[in-house]
Design a protein around this motif. Structure first.
Motif, PDB file in Angstrom:
ATOM      1  N   ASP A   6       1.048  -1.198  -0.025  1.00  7.57           N
ATOM      2  CA  ASP A   6      -0.075   0.078  -0.064  1.00  7.57           C
ATOM      3  C   ASP A   6       0.904   1.304   0.077  1.00  7.57           C
ATOM      4  N   TYR A   7       0.796   1.933  -1.029  1.00  5.15           N
ATOM      5  CA  TYR A   7       1.595   3.254  -0.995  1.00  5.15           C
ATOM      6  C   TYR A   7       1.392   4.273   0.007  1.00  5.15           C
ATOM      7  N   ARG A   8       0.302   4.550   0.476  1.00  3.97           N
ATOM      8  CA  ARG A   8      -0.095   5.180   1.495  1.00  3.97           C
ATOM      9  C   ARG A   8       0.597   4.604   2.684  1.00  3.97           C
ATOM     10  N   TRP A   9       0.506   3.612   3.204  1.00  5.70           N
ATOM     11  CA  TRP A   9       1.114   2.966   4.369  1.00  5.70           C
ATOM     12  C   TRP A   9       2.689   2.956   4.006  1.00  5.70           C
ATOM     13  N   ALA A  10       3.277   2.904   2.974  1.00  7.88           N
ATOM     14  CA  ALA A  10       4.728   2.784   2.649  1.00  7.88           C
ATOM     15  C   ALA A  10       5.351   4.342   2.710  1.00  7.88           C
ATOM     16  N   ASP A  35      18.566   3.794  -1.352  1.00  7.32           N
ATOM     17  CA  ASP A  35      18.998   4.619  -2.268  1.00  7.32           C
ATOM     18  C   ASP A  35      17.683   5.735  -2.603  1.00  7.32           C
ATOM     19  N   ILE A  36      18.030   6.999  -2.554  1.00  7.84           N
ATOM     20  CA  ILE A  36      16.975   7.690  -2.646  1.00  7.84           C
ATOM     21  C   ILE A  36      17.038   8.787  -4.027  1.00  7.84           C
ATOM     22  N   GLY A  37      16.085   8.658  -4.779  1.00  2.97           N
ATOM     23  CA  GLY A  37      16.050   9.583  -6.016  1.00  2.97           C
ATOM     24  C   GLY A  37      15.103  10.461  -5.928  1.00  2.97           C
ATOM     25  N   ALA A  38      15.010  11.177  -7.229  1.00  2.14           N
ATOM     26  CA  ALA A  38      14.130  12.386  -7.215  1.00  2.14           C
ATOM     27  C   ALA A  38      12.544  11.986  -7.053  1.00  2.14           C
ATOM     28  N   GLU A  57       7.822   4.193  -5.853  1.00  8.69           N
ATOM     29  CA  GLU A  57       7.826   5.111  -7.010  1.00  8.69           C
ATOM     30  C   GLU A  57       6.717   6.081  -6.446  1.00  8.69           C
ATOM     31  N   HIS A  58       7.066   7.449  -6.344  1.00  5.13           N
ATOM     32  CA  HIS A  58       6.287   8.424  -5.887  1.00  5.13           C
ATOM     33  C   HIS A  58       5.430   8.998  -7.077  1.00  5.13           C
ATOM     34  N   ILE A  59       5.951   8.904  -8.277  1.00  4.57           N
ATOM     35  CA  ILE A  59       5.080   9.499  -9.240  1.00  4.57           C
ATOM     36  C   ILE A  59       3.786   8.620  -9.708  1.00  4.57           C
TER      37      ILE A  59
END
Length: 89
Positions: A6-10, A35-38, A57-59
């Motif tokens: 779940d993206y919201r949980w992550a 590793d943290i990218g844009a 993946e935030h996008i």
């Protein structure tokens, strides 16, 4: 093959990172690298001798885990259960 998270949980302050820290503190997993990218984060983790990648993946607002070696696919469900089920509650 991978297991969706779940993206919201992550991405929540009380979600994935505290859970990973708890599991590491209890000796159930080891952080190898982060590793943290844009627009993407990758966690390299080890659990019970199996190496996993955890992606956020935030996008696309997606998150998932997958084993690094294809031969370890059968262990993916165990790791998912460990990660997403906080036994201390």
């Amino acid at each position: 093959m991978h297991q969706e998270l779940d993206y919201r949980w992550a991405t929540a302050e009380t979600g994935l990172l505290p859970r990973l820290n708890d599991l590491q503190r209890n000796g159930e997993l080891q952080f190898k690298n982060r590793d943290i990218g844009a627009d993407r984060e990758q966690f390299f983790l080890s659990c019970s001798g199996i190496d996993y990648l955890l992606f956020i993946e935030h996008i696309s607002e997606s998150a998932w885990i997958e084993p690094i070696a294809p031969k370890d696919m059968e262990k993916l469900q165990f790791f998912y259960s460990l990660l997403c089920c906080d036994k201390s509650e």
